[in-house]
Design a protein around this motif. Structure first.
Motif, PDB file in Angstrom:
ATOM      1  N   MET A   1      24.125  58.397  42.549  1.00  0.00           N
ATOM      2  CA  MET A   1      23.931  56.990  42.265  1.00  0.00           C
ATOM      3  C   MET A   1      25.252  56.399  41.762  1.00  0.00           C
ATOM      4  O   MET A   1      25.935  56.993  40.945  1.00  0.00           O
ATOM      5  N   THR A   2      25.604  55.244  42.257  1.00  0.00           N
ATOM      6  CA  THR A   2      26.801  54.530  41.836  1.00  0.00           C
ATOM      7  C   THR A   2      26.395  53.387  40.918  1.00  0.00           C
ATOM      8  O   THR A   2      25.469  52.644  41.238  1.00  0.00           O
ATOM      9  N   PRO A   3      27.076  53.223  39.770  1.00  0.00           N
ATOM     10  CA  PRO A   3      26.705  52.113  38.891  1.00  0.00           C
ATOM     11  C   PRO A   3      27.018  50.764  39.531  1.00  0.00           C
ATOM     12  O   PRO A   3      27.923  50.642  40.351  1.00  0.00           O
ATOM     13  N   ARG A   4      26.258  49.737  39.161  1.00  0.00           N
ATOM     14  CA  ARG A   4      26.487  48.373  39.621  1.00  0.00           C
ATOM     15  C   ARG A   4      27.357  47.643  38.601  1.00  0.00           C
ATOM     16  O   ARG A   4      27.323  47.956  37.417  1.00  0.00           O
ATOM     17  N   THR A   5      28.062  46.652  39.033  1.00  0.00           N
ATOM     18  CA  THR A   5      28.814  45.811  38.110  1.00  0.00           C
ATOM     19  C   THR A   5      27.821  44.998  37.296  1.00  0.00           C
ATOM     20  O   THR A   5      26.975  44.309  37.867  1.00  0.00           O
ATOM     21  N   GLY A   6      27.929  45.079  35.981  1.00  0.00           N
ATOM     22  CA  GLY A   6      27.040  44.317  35.115  1.00  0.00           C
ATOM     23  C   GLY A   6      27.553  42.907  34.904  1.00  0.00           C
ATOM     24  O   GLY A   6      26.889  41.936  35.227  1.00  0.00           O
ATOM     25  N   HIS A   7      28.746  42.784  34.357  1.00  0.00           N
ATOM     26  CA  HIS A   7      29.409  41.493  34.201  1.00  0.00           C
ATOM     27  C   HIS A   7      30.902  41.755  34.057  1.00  0.00           C
ATOM     28  O   HIS A   7      31.324  42.877  33.797  1.00  0.00           O
ATOM     29  N   ILE A   8      31.676  40.730  34.230  1.00  0.00           N
ATOM     30  CA  ILE A   8      33.131  40.798  34.092  1.00  0.00           C
ATOM     31  C   ILE A   8      33.494  40.081  32.799  1.00  0.00           C
ATOM     32  O   ILE A   8      33.026  38.970  32.555  1.00  0.00           O
ATOM     33  N   GLY A   9      34.313  40.682  31.984  1.00  0.00           N
ATOM     34  CA  GLY A   9      34.790  40.053  30.754  1.00  0.00           C
ATOM     35  C   GLY A   9      36.253  39.673  30.895  1.00  0.00           C
ATOM     36  O   GLY A   9      37.063  40.496  31.296  1.00  0.00           O
ATOM     37  N   LEU A  10      36.572  38.426  30.596  1.00  0.00           N
ATOM     38  CA  LEU A  10      37.954  37.946  30.657  1.00  0.00           C
ATOM     39  C   LEU A  10      38.407  37.500  29.276  1.00  0.00           C
ATOM     40  O   LEU A  10      37.704  36.734  28.609  1.00  0.00           O
ATOM     41  N   ASN A  11      39.566  37.959  28.840  1.00  0.00           N
ATOM     42  CA  ASN A  11      40.184  37.424  27.633  1.00  0.00           C
ATOM     43  C   ASN A  11      40.827  36.091  27.983  1.00  0.00           C
ATOM     44  O   ASN A  11      41.498  35.980  29.016  1.00  0.00           O
ATOM     45  N   VAL A  12      40.615  35.096  27.132  1.00  0.00           N
ATOM     46  CA  VAL A  12      41.189  33.768  27.351  1.00  0.00           C
ATOM     47  C   VAL A  12      41.906  33.313  26.084  1.00  0.00           C
ATOM     48  O   VAL A  12      41.624  33.790  24.991  1.00  0.00           O
ATOM     49  N   THR A  13      42.837  32.385  26.248  1.00  0.00           N
ATOM     50  CA  THR A  13      43.581  31.872  25.096  1.00  0.00           C
ATOM     51  C   THR A  13      42.891  30.692  24.434  1.00  0.00           C
ATOM     52  O   THR A  13      43.070  30.454  23.245  1.00  0.00           O
ATOM     53  N   ASP A  14      42.114  29.931  25.198  1.00  0.00           N
ATOM     54  CA  ASP A  14      41.461  28.727  24.687  1.00  0.00           C
ATOM     55  C   ASP A  14      40.069  28.648  25.314  1.00  0.00           C
ATOM     56  O   ASP A  14      39.922  28.257  26.471  1.00  0.00           O
ATOM     57  N   LEU A  15      39.056  29.041  24.559  1.00  0.00           N
ATOM     58  CA  LEU A  15      37.700  29.100  25.097  1.00  0.00           C
ATOM     59  C   LEU A  15      37.228  27.749  25.608  1.00  0.00           C
ATOM     60  O   LEU A  15      36.626  27.670  26.682  1.00  0.00           O
ATOM     61  N   ASP A  16      37.497  26.676  24.887  1.00  0.00           N
ATOM     62  CA  ASP A  16      37.041  25.354  25.322  1.00  0.00           C
ATOM     63  C   ASP A  16      37.619  24.989  26.686  1.00  0.00           C
ATOM     64  O   ASP A  16      36.907  24.518  27.572  1.00  0.00           O
TER      65      ASP A  16
END
Length: 150
Positions: A1-16
């Motif tokens: 069994m191969t795992p599925r991508t759950g979600h991608i996390g991105l670091n950002v400098t300005d959330l707004d």
């Protein structure tokens, strides 16, 4: 069994700023948010879907995306048709986004798949593509995948 991508996390400098881009231009819904000053984040997904996050933005980066370091190469977002790709292209142009290539391009010569290639507000490389309908579009390189070197 191969795992599925759950979600991608991105670091950002300005959330707004990033939240405005991903929510208002690309159409992601905010399904969760952390507003504590030193722990700001946003879970993004489809509001009409199952409520699971697809993309998470973490406000903890000190500088822009660096494509010379190991880690995320690019984030590819799939849509159903070339018409949808062009709709996103129009919205992104109105937002002032610069593209890596002019218009919709094929993933490689003779490929049915392709899309548009651009950067988010922190310089993270993004692609919106469709798996078919791009047969007549040019390919920027005859010898390498379009998404590999933008």
């Amino acid at each position: 069994m191969t795992p599925r991508t759950g979600h991608i996390g991105l670091n950002v400098t300005d959330l707004d700023r990033s939240l405005a881009f991903y929510r208002d231009v690309l159409g992601f819904g905010v399904i969760g948010e952390g507003k504590e000053e030193e722990r700001r984040y946003a879970f993004l997904g489809s509001l009409s879907g199952d409520g699971r996050p697809v993309l998470t933005l973490w406000q903890q980066a000190q500088g822009s995306y660096d494509n010379t370091r190991a880690g995320l190469h690019h984030l590819a977002l799939e849509v159903d048709s070339v018409e949808q790709v062009r709709e996103y292209e129009t919205a992104l142009r109105a937002y002032g986004v610069e593209f890596a290539y002019e218009g919709v391009v094929a993933h490689r010569e003779g490929s049915a798949s392709g899309g548009i290639f651009f950067h988010d507000p922190d310089g993270t490389r993004l692609e919106i593509y469709t798996p078919s309908g791009v047969e007549e579009a040019p390919a920027p390189s005859a010898s390498a995948p379009t998404c590999g070197f933008f």
